[in-house]
Each structure stands twice: as C-alpha cells, then as structure tokens.
Design an enzyme around this catalytic site. Structure first.
Site, short mmCIF file in Angstrom:
data_model
loop_
_atom_site.label_atom_id
_atom_site.label_comp_id
_atom_site.label_asym_id
_atom_site.label_seq_id
_atom_site.Cartn_x
_atom_site.Cartn_y
_atom_site.Cartn_z
N HIS A 194 0.85 -1.19 0.00
CA HIS A 194 0.00 0.00 0.00
C HIS A 194 0.89 1.24 0.00
O HIS A 194 1.84 1.34 0.78
CB HIS A 194 -0.91 0.00 1.23
CG HIS A 194 -2.11 0.87 1.08
ND1 HIS A 194 -2.03 2.23 0.91
CD2 HIS A 194 -3.44 0.57 1.08
CE1 HIS A 194 -3.25 2.74 0.81
NE2 HIS A 194 -4.13 1.75 0.90
N HIS A 195 0.55 2.18 -0.89
CA HIS A 195 1.37 3.40 -1.01
C HIS A 195 1.29 4.26 0.25
O HIS A 195 2.13 5.15 0.46
CB HIS A 195 0.89 4.20 -2.22
CG HIS A 195 1.98 4.92 -2.94
ND1 HIS A 195 3.17 5.31 -2.33
CD2 HIS A 195 2.08 5.35 -4.23
CE1 HIS A 195 3.94 5.92 -3.22
NE2 HIS A 195 3.31 5.97 -4.37
N ALA A 196 0.31 4.01 1.10
CA ALA A 196 0.19 4.79 2.33
C ALA A 196 1.38 4.61 3.25
O ALA A 196 1.72 5.51 4.03
CB ALA A 196 -1.10 4.42 3.07
#
Length: 223
Positions: A194-196
């Site tokens: 996840h890019h988060a």
C-alpha cells in the site's frame, strides 16, 4: 520451540513522518503498487542442496528476516483503529495437495534462527499439510503476512487483487519458478504494498536486501 512474537508499538500519528502521505494515499487517492524483479538465488540454492535443507523454508525465512529490518512493511491496525508497528511478521503460505491440486493456507512462526524456523516449517507441514481445508492452522496473531510461490511459472508480472478493505498494510510477496540463465538461477519475485506506508524507494531497498540475503546464505542462514 519458538515463542510466538506478537510485540508491537503504537505509531504516534502526530509526529509520524508519513502522516500526510498516509492520509493522502488512504483518503484522497487510495493507491497500492507492485514491483516485479528477478532474484538470483544461485548461492542459496546450492548452499541448501549441500545441506539437504528445503528451499521454500529458506525463501520464507529470508524474506521474513528482511521484513523484520524494514519498518515500513510491518504496519497494522488494532481493533480500535490505532496504527501499530509489529516487531516481526510471520509468513502465511499455501501448500498444494498433489492428488487433486487443491491448496491449503498455512503459517509458520518466524524465528530469527534459521535452523529453528526450518524445524517449525517442517512441523507445520507434518501436522497440517495433508488437511483438505482452506485454513487448517488458525492464525493466533494479527501479524501474519501473505507470501507465496507459483513454482510452475516463471512470470514477468504478478498482481494480487484484494476484494475487501484492508485491515493491515503488510506486503504481499509472490515468487515464481526459478530458471537457469547463463549458469545462474533466476527467480521472479513480486512485491505488492500500500502506497500509504511505502514508496518505490522503500520497496527498492527491500528488494536490494533480499538479493543480498540470497547472495550470502553463509551469513543469513548460518547465523
């Protein structure tokens, strides 16, 4: 015997360096991404063969050991929504039943000692490997991540497609069939994150460490 490590620390989002990025990539533009590379597994494959040890156990162990050194990959949530960072993650992997080609999902407790992890892995296969059910060994903690292998196909791309909201931000790792190229064994490896919690830089650093681990089994597996 391995004591199951479920240690975690809360993340203070008021001071967390990724606070704004986490908000952006979860609320404004929810995004994940996948990187696929070939890993040279020659040294580890030969080292294991000389000692009659399982390649899949080493694959699970080495990736888990590098994850234990990669803080961006160990972020989860409590039931109340508090972000936490686990100390280690335990690998969850599939085994195939050769008679009907069905699969079961097992997990093995990570241990920093490879020989102990290898014993844990063999014990789990012996206990649960022949049970025809999706999850014969129930998870005992929240810090279990997905790592698999498709040993029949040397792929160039692999992207998992979750159909439910995420409860954690752990990576999804997938390996493929290793093939001999110019006298070196190359294994495709896919990392989805996840890019988060991670950017391309973090995944690139992770992959660099995984390659280093496979290049030096005498250090990473014997210590």
């Amino acid at each position: 015997m391995t004591i199951l490590n479920t240690n975690s620390m809360p993340i203070d989002q008021t001071t967390w360096s990724r606070r704004d990025y986490f908000y952006y990539f979860t609320k404004m533009m929810p995004t994940g991404f996948t990187l696929n590379v070939d890993i040279d597994v020659t040294a580890t494959k030969e080292w294991l063969a000389a000692r009659d040890l399982k390649f899949n156990a080493a694959y699970l162990y080495l990736v888990s050991k590098v994850i234990a050194q990669t803080p961006e990959f160990r972020i989860g949530r409590t039931e109340k929504g508090q972000l936490i960072r686990y100390e280690v993650l335990h690998p969850s992997y599939s085994v195939m039943h050769t008679d009907d080609h069905s699969i079961s999902s097992l997990w093995t407790a990570y241990d920093p000692d490879f020989q102990q992890f290898h014993r844990n892995y063999l014990a789990d296969l012996a206990t649960y490997g022949d049970q025809r059910t999706p999850m014969p060994k129930a998870p005992q903690s929240g810090n279990v991540y997905m790592i698999g292998s498709i040993p029949w196909t040397h792929f160039t791309s692999y992207t998992p497609l979750p159909f439910t909201p995420l409860n954690t931000y752990f990576p999804i790792i997938q390996a493929g069939k290793y093939e001999l190229e110019a006298k070196r064994w190359q294994m495709p490896l896919s990392v989805t994150i996840h890019h988060a919690v991670a950017d391309g830089y973090h995944v690139s650093q992770f992959l660099e460490q995984v390659q280093l681990a496979f290049d030096h089994p005498e250090v990473w597996l014997a210590s």
